[in-house]
Scaffold this motif. Structure first.
Motif, short mmCIF file in Angstrom:
data_model
loop_
_atom_site.label_atom_id
_atom_site.label_comp_id
_atom_site.label_asym_id
_atom_site.label_seq_id
_atom_site.Cartn_x
_atom_site.Cartn_y
_atom_site.Cartn_z
N GLY A 135 0.82 -1.21 0.00
CA GLY A 135 0.00 0.00 0.00
C GLY A 135 0.86 1.25 0.00
O GLY A 135 0.56 2.23 -0.71
N LEU A 136 1.93 1.24 0.79
CA LEU A 136 2.82 2.39 0.85
C LEU A 136 3.48 2.63 -0.51
O LEU A 136 3.51 3.78 -1.00
N SER A 137 4.02 1.59 -1.13
CA SER A 137 4.67 1.74 -2.43
C SER A 137 3.72 2.32 -3.47
O SER A 137 4.09 3.19 -4.27
N THR A 138 2.49 1.83 -3.46
CA THR A 138 1.51 2.30 -4.44
C THR A 138 1.17 3.76 -4.22
O THR A 138 1.08 4.55 -5.17
N ARG A 139 0.98 4.15 -2.97
CA ARG A 139 0.66 5.57 -2.69
C ARG A 139 1.82 6.49 -3.07
O ARG A 139 1.60 7.58 -3.60
N ILE A 140 3.04 6.06 -2.81
CA ILE A 140 4.20 6.86 -3.19
C ILE A 140 4.27 6.99 -4.71
O ILE A 140 4.52 8.07 -5.24
N HIS A 141 4.03 5.89 -5.42
CA HIS A 141 4.08 5.93 -6.88
C HIS A 141 3.06 6.92 -7.43
O HIS A 141 3.34 7.64 -8.40
N ARG A 142 1.90 6.96 -6.83
CA ARG A 142 0.82 7.83 -7.33
C ARG A 142 0.89 9.24 -6.77
O ARG A 142 0.01 10.06 -7.04
N GLY A 143 1.92 9.54 -6.00
CA GLY A 143 2.07 10.87 -5.46
C GLY A 143 1.15 11.19 -4.30
O GLY A 143 0.97 12.35 -3.94
N GLU A 144 0.57 10.16 -3.69
CA GLU A 144 -0.37 10.35 -2.59
C GLU A 144 0.32 10.39 -1.23
O GLU A 144 -0.29 10.75 -0.23
N GLN A 145 1.60 10.01 -1.18
CA GLN A 145 2.35 10.00 0.06
C GLN A 145 3.83 10.18 -0.25
O GLN A 145 4.33 9.71 -1.28
N GLU A 146 4.55 10.89 0.62
CA GLU A 146 5.98 11.09 0.42
C GLU A 146 6.75 9.91 1.01
O GLU A 146 6.24 9.12 1.80
N ARG A 147 8.02 9.85 0.64
CA ARG A 147 8.90 8.82 1.20
C ARG A 147 9.36 9.27 2.58
O ARG A 147 10.45 9.80 2.74
N GLY A 148 8.54 9.05 3.56
CA GLY A 148 8.83 9.50 4.91
C GLY A 148 9.38 8.38 5.78
O GLY A 148 9.98 7.41 5.29
N ALA A 149 9.13 8.51 7.07
CA ALA A 149 9.68 7.55 8.04
C ALA A 149 9.18 6.13 7.78
O ALA A 149 9.91 5.16 8.01
N ALA A 150 7.94 6.00 7.30
CA ALA A 150 7.39 4.66 7.08
C ALA A 150 8.21 3.86 6.08
O ALA A 150 8.33 2.64 6.20
N ALA A 151 8.79 4.55 5.09
CA ALA A 151 9.57 3.85 4.07
C ALA A 151 10.86 3.26 4.62
O ALA A 151 11.43 2.34 4.04
N GLN A 152 11.33 3.77 5.75
CA GLN A 152 12.58 3.26 6.33
C GLN A 152 12.40 1.91 7.02
O GLN A 152 13.37 1.23 7.34
N GLN A 153 11.15 1.52 7.29
CA GLN A 153 10.79 0.23 7.86
C GLN A 153 11.26 0.01 9.30
O GLN A 153 11.18 -1.09 9.83
N LEU A 154 11.73 1.06 9.95
CA LEU A 154 12.17 0.92 11.35
C LEU A 154 10.98 0.79 12.30
O LEU A 154 11.13 0.27 13.41
N GLY A 155 9.83 1.28 11.88
CA GLY A 155 8.65 1.22 12.74
C GLY A 155 7.83 -0.04 12.59
O GLY A 155 6.83 -0.23 13.29
N LEU A 156 8.22 -0.91 11.66
CA LEU A 156 7.48 -2.16 11.48
C LEU A 156 7.71 -3.10 12.65
O LEU A 156 8.78 -3.11 13.25
N GLY A 157 6.70 -3.90 12.95
CA GLY A 157 6.85 -4.86 14.04
C GLY A 157 5.71 -5.85 14.03
O GLY A 157 4.90 -5.91 13.10
N TYR A 158 5.65 -6.64 15.09
CA TYR A 158 4.70 -7.75 15.16
C TYR A 158 3.89 -7.72 16.45
O TYR A 158 3.64 -8.76 17.06
N ARG A 159 3.48 -6.54 16.90
CA ARG A 159 2.73 -6.44 18.16
C ARG A 159 1.47 -7.29 18.16
O ARG A 159 1.08 -7.84 19.19
N GLU A 160 0.82 -7.37 17.01
CA GLU A 160 -0.42 -8.15 16.93
C GLU A 160 -0.16 -9.59 16.52
O GLU A 160 -1.10 -10.35 16.30
N GLY A 161 1.09 -9.98 16.40
CA GLY A 161 1.43 -11.31 15.93
C GLY A 161 1.34 -12.37 17.01
O GLY A 161 1.23 -12.08 18.21
N PRO A 162 1.40 -13.63 16.62
CA PRO A 162 1.22 -14.75 17.55
C PRO A 162 2.38 -14.97 18.51
O PRO A 162 2.23 -15.71 19.49
#
Length: 474
Positions: free
Chosen positions: A345-372
């Motif tokens: 979803g992030l890649s698609t929004r960036i491609h279409r100019g709907e979102q900038e390449r911000g902190a989310a693109a760095q992937q440091l905030g990704l995690g598994y809080r809701e994971g098993p």
């Protein structure tokens, strides 16, 4: 080993791209026998996935190739806009942040994909592994005990098979796993690696040429003499022949055809986003582009792929080498498919100019809080969060302690008794303070995420047992 002319291994990896090679390196350092097979005669030759995000740099550092990545890569250049042969000024499309104690890599790093694969292959060979080239998969079958793969070079019998064979995955199709998606942009795109005469164009910027016929960019690739060329077309399949690429550069820039001294590789594609409906079928797993295909605009494809491998590697190691329940492997899809969907979803929004390449693109905030595998919280962190870096005393960093195939039990600002242990599967460390953690106990998984967190050891032994980890607090 071979039995009745059938080669046997614990894990068969189909595809020697970034995800396949990263997985093979991770398994090799765990003592898991793995075989990588690649249908081509050599590694992929192009620059395609050239952006390495901060989180992926952490992963590569843990796999033992951090120095090589620093040596052969470099920061992403700032964009320079051109129009009618004149510079219009700089435009930076990236979020650049200074390194911090918790996040040692603050900006995207750039290195052509062929170099990333070259570095990973070298590391795999250091660990005793190898790639079998010119070996294409022609079929597979599986039963309760393993997978039999039919290759153009013969049969391989493995406990598990991992499909890392790209967006047109032969394995995925053989399993009948569907891949739903959309064309992000109907306009065809040409990508090529070219060399430009030194006097014709500087290598200080990512050059962006705006013309009525469409945009063309020339990005200098650190550690090489190459530029990556990307050009959009309104319709029709771009001509990838060297003479056509030279003519394209001359038509859309102030450069002449003769300024393009070499066309080293070229290809065409239509940006697409797609996600496999499942990442596992029995003893077969999908990783990388075989599981998800991204628009290149967000710089997420290679990064998400390498992190698939990083998630799956330690789980296969625990099941095959340390007696963890096979159900641990179910958590691969449960953790990675939501992340892949988010990054698509992030890649698609960036491609279409709907979102900038911000902190989310760095992937440091990704995690598994809701994971098993997430259990508990302590201090400033929840289980499932990325384990931050920090000082560990004596000139060491926490990442130095985490580096390797082991778990780490970290005690921060607490006197709760924990065993002193420094073995191949578990290391323990006590510190008075670690700024990003707060006070508590944290069991850091081999892939650098917090699995369990608490104020004391209640429930930790039971949690660890489910991962094939025996904690003795006696």
């Amino acid at each position: 080993m071979e039995l009745n002319n059938v080669k046997e291994t614990q894990v068969l990896i189909v595809g020697a791209g970034p995800s396949g090679l990263a997985l093979a390196c991770d398994l090799a350092r765990r003592g898991v026998r793995a075989l990588v097979v690649e249908k081509s005669a050599a590694l992929f030759p192009g620059s395609r996935g050239k952006g390495i995000q901060p989180r992926t740099r952490e992963v590569l550092d843990d796999l033992g190739v951090g120095d090589a990545v620093r040596e052969h890569g470099g920061p992403a250049p700032v964009g320079m806009i051109w129009k009618e042969g004149e510079r219009q000024g700089e435009h930076d499309i990236f979020r650049r942040a200074a390194p911090t104690e918790a996040e040692p890599y603050g900006e995207p790093w750039m290195m052509p994909q062929w170099r990333t694969q070259e570095i990973l292959l070298r590391r795999l060979r250091e660990l005793g592994g190898e790639v079998l080239f010119s070996a294409a998969l022609t079929g597979l079958s599986q039963d309760d005990d393993g997978v039999t793969a039919r290759l153009t070079t013969g049969e391989v019998r493995a406990s598990y098979l991992v499909a890392a064979d790209g967006g047109r995955s032969t394995v995925r199709r053989a399993l009948g796993i569907t891949m739903e998606g959309e064309t992000v942009d109907p306009k065809p795109t040409l990508v090529a690696d070219v060399r430009i005469a030194e006097a014709a164009l500087d290598r200080l910027n990512w050059h962006i040429f705006l013309t009525g016929a469409g945009m063309l960019t020339l990005c200098p690739l650190p550690g090489t003499a190459d530029f990556q060329l990307v050009a959009q077309f309104e319709e029709g399949a771009p001509d990838t022949a060297p003479e056509a690429v030279r003519a394209l550069v001359a038509a859309r820039t102030h450069l002449g055809e003769g300024d393009v001294t070499e066309v080293r590789w070229s290809s065409e594609f239509k940006p697409r986003a797609a996600l496999a409906d499942r990442f596992r079928e029995g003893r077969v797993f999908l990783a990388g582009d075989a599981a998800h295909v991204h628009s290149p605009a967000g710089g997420q494809g290679l990064n998400t792929s390498v992190q698939d491998a990083y998630n799956l590697g330690w789980k296969l190691g625990q099941v095959l080498r340390h007696g963890a329940p096979a159900a641990l492997l179910d958590t691969y899809e449960q953790e990675r498919r939501p992340v892949a969907a988010e990054m698509l979803g992030l890649s698609t929004r960036i491609h279409r100019g709907e979102q900038e390449r911000g902190a989310a693109a760095q992937q440091l905030g990704l995690g598994y809080r809701e994971g098993p595998l997430a259990s508990g919280r302590a201090g400033l962190l929840e289980s499932g969060d990325r384990a931050p870096d920090g000082t560990a005393g004596k000139g060491r960093r926490l990442f130095d302690l985490f580096r390797g195939p082991h778990f780490t039990l970290l005690a921060v600002g607490t006197d709760t008794p924990i065993p002193s242990h420094d073995g191949p599967l578990l290391r323990t460390f006590r510190t008075d303070t670690a700024g990003a953690y707060g006070r508590g106990l944290f069991l850091v998984r081999p892939d650098g995420y917090i699995g369990w967190a608490g104020e004391d050891t209640s429930g930790l032994t039971e949690y660890a047992a489910g991962l094939g980890l025996d904690l003795n607090f006696a």
